[in-house]
Write a protein that holds these residues in place. Structure first.
Motif, PDB file in Angstrom:
ATOM      1  N   PHE A  84     -45.985  -1.337  -6.767  1.00 39.32           N
ATOM      2  CA  PHE A  84     -47.054  -2.224  -7.266  1.00 39.32           C
ATOM      3  C   PHE A  84     -47.619  -3.135  -6.506  1.00 39.32           C
ATOM      4  O   PHE A  84     -48.640  -3.676  -6.702  1.00 39.32           O
ATOM      5  N   GLY A 181     -44.216   4.001 -18.113  1.00 35.43           N
ATOM      6  CA  GLY A 181     -45.494   4.152 -17.339  1.00 35.43           C
ATOM      7  C   GLY A 181     -46.265   5.546 -17.626  1.00 35.43           C
ATOM      8  O   GLY A 181     -47.096   5.929 -16.907  1.00 35.43           O
ATOM      9  N   TYR A 209     -45.068  -4.837 -17.994  1.00 39.97           N
ATOM     10  CA  TYR A 209     -43.595  -4.426 -17.522  1.00 39.97           C
ATOM     11  C   TYR A 209     -42.732  -5.476 -17.450  1.00 39.97           C
ATOM     12  O   TYR A 209     -43.424  -6.659 -16.976  1.00 39.97           O
ATOM     13  N   THR A 230     -50.321  -5.598 -14.998  1.00 45.35           N
ATOM     14  CA  THR A 230     -50.801  -4.629 -13.893  1.00 45.35           C
ATOM     15  C   THR A 230     -52.179  -4.236 -14.250  1.00 45.35           C
ATOM     16  O   THR A 230     -52.780  -4.026 -15.536  1.00 45.35           O
ATOM     17  N   SER A 233     -50.924  -0.011 -12.716  1.00 47.28           N
ATOM     18  CA  SER A 233     -49.660  -0.284 -12.110  1.00 47.28           C
ATOM     19  C   SER A 233     -49.549  -0.873 -10.804  1.00 47.28           C
ATOM     20  O   SER A 233     -48.984  -0.607  -9.754  1.00 47.28           O
TER      21      SER A 233
END
Length: 283
Positions: A84, A181, A209, A230, A233
């Protein structure tokens, strides 16, 4: 008018044709894997119709092979480790080593064949979000297809009829799989590469998330109370820069497949909406 019986009969025929045999598996296109979270420079199309490739922020575009005029791709659904930000990694599910999966780029009118191999611990499928295609290729388990079982490969095939910005994601236990994801971008370029041409073309998916401190796995039952928002991600300071020169025309394609809204703001710029899911809003 298509009857309900004819609809499911046609879907069943497509399902039967879509399962890859052991012999057929030996001739699959290469499944390219990318584990880096750095933005990859998109190569120009090696064959087929010309187009202006997009730049996937902190991601990449999936290569293909041409087979008798058909563009063949190979997606692998599998557990992945996604960085991340520097020093911060999470155990997600994705495609071809990454989450989100690689961007798929084709041209309006292309015949496309996508092999999907399942390396997850449960069945999966892929829904080609927003695209007009045969019912049996729509990727909804229990309705248009059986789930792709672990260790199995299925092939989807259809014509990319409409240019625009699309996404792909599972329609099999999607509340879990998408929360883990599993999603990716799809861009169908217009036949005329000068139509709506820009100098810079970026794509990214918004993500939400809930990962507790000390944990590495998202909580899939969270509906609203997320702690990580994000771009592909990635979180600050790990998000790569979108670069442009003064006076250049920039297109930013973004999608949201999460369970909540994800507002963004471009500081100091003026922008207009020129397209939505599946097409342009102005000529």
């Amino acid at each position: 008018m298509v009857s309900r019986r004819d609809l499911f009969t046609g879907a069943a025929a497509l399902i039967g044709a879509g399962v890859v045999s052991r012999v057929g598996a030996a001739s699959l296109p290469e499944a390219v894997i990318m584990q880096s979270a750095a933005t990859q420079v998109p190569p120009p199309p090696p064959n087929g119709r010309p187009y202006n490739p997009v730049v996937t922020l902190n991601g990449w575009s999936l290569p293909w092979r041409m087979n008798n005029g058909v563009k063949e791709f190979h997606l692998v659904a599998e557990p992945v480790v996604r960085e991340f930000a520097p020093g911060m990694k999470a155990n997600l599910w994705g495609y071809n080593g990454a989450s989100p999966g690689p961007t798929i780029e084709v041209v309006e009118g292309d015949r496309v064949r996508i092999f999907v191999t399942n390396r997850l611990p449960e069945h999966t499928s892929i829904h080609w979000h927003g695209q007009p295609l045969p019912n049996g290729m729509d990727g909804v388990t229990g309705l248009t297809q059986k789930g792709i079982q672990p260790g199995k490969t299925m092939v989807y095939e259809f014509e990319a009829k409409r240019p625009g910005t699309f996404m792909y994601h599972p329609h099999a236990d999607e509340m879990v799989q998408m929360a883990m994801g599993m999603m990716g971008f799809w861009v169908t370029h217009p036949k005329n590469p000068n139509f709506m041409k820009v100098d810079r073309d970026y794509v990214f998916l918004l993500g939400s998330y809930d990962i507790e401190p000390g944990s590495f796995v998202p909580k899939t039952s969270t509906m609203l109370d997320f702690n990580l928002f994000t771009f592909n991600s990635r979180v600050f300071p790990g998000i790569d820069t979108m670069v442009a020169r003064q006076g250049e025309r920039v297109r930013i394609r973004f999608g949201n497949l999460t369970m909540t809204n994800h507002p963004i703001h471009l500081h100091g710029h003026e922008f207009e909406v020129t397209g939505t899911d599946g097409g342009w809003t102005r000529p």
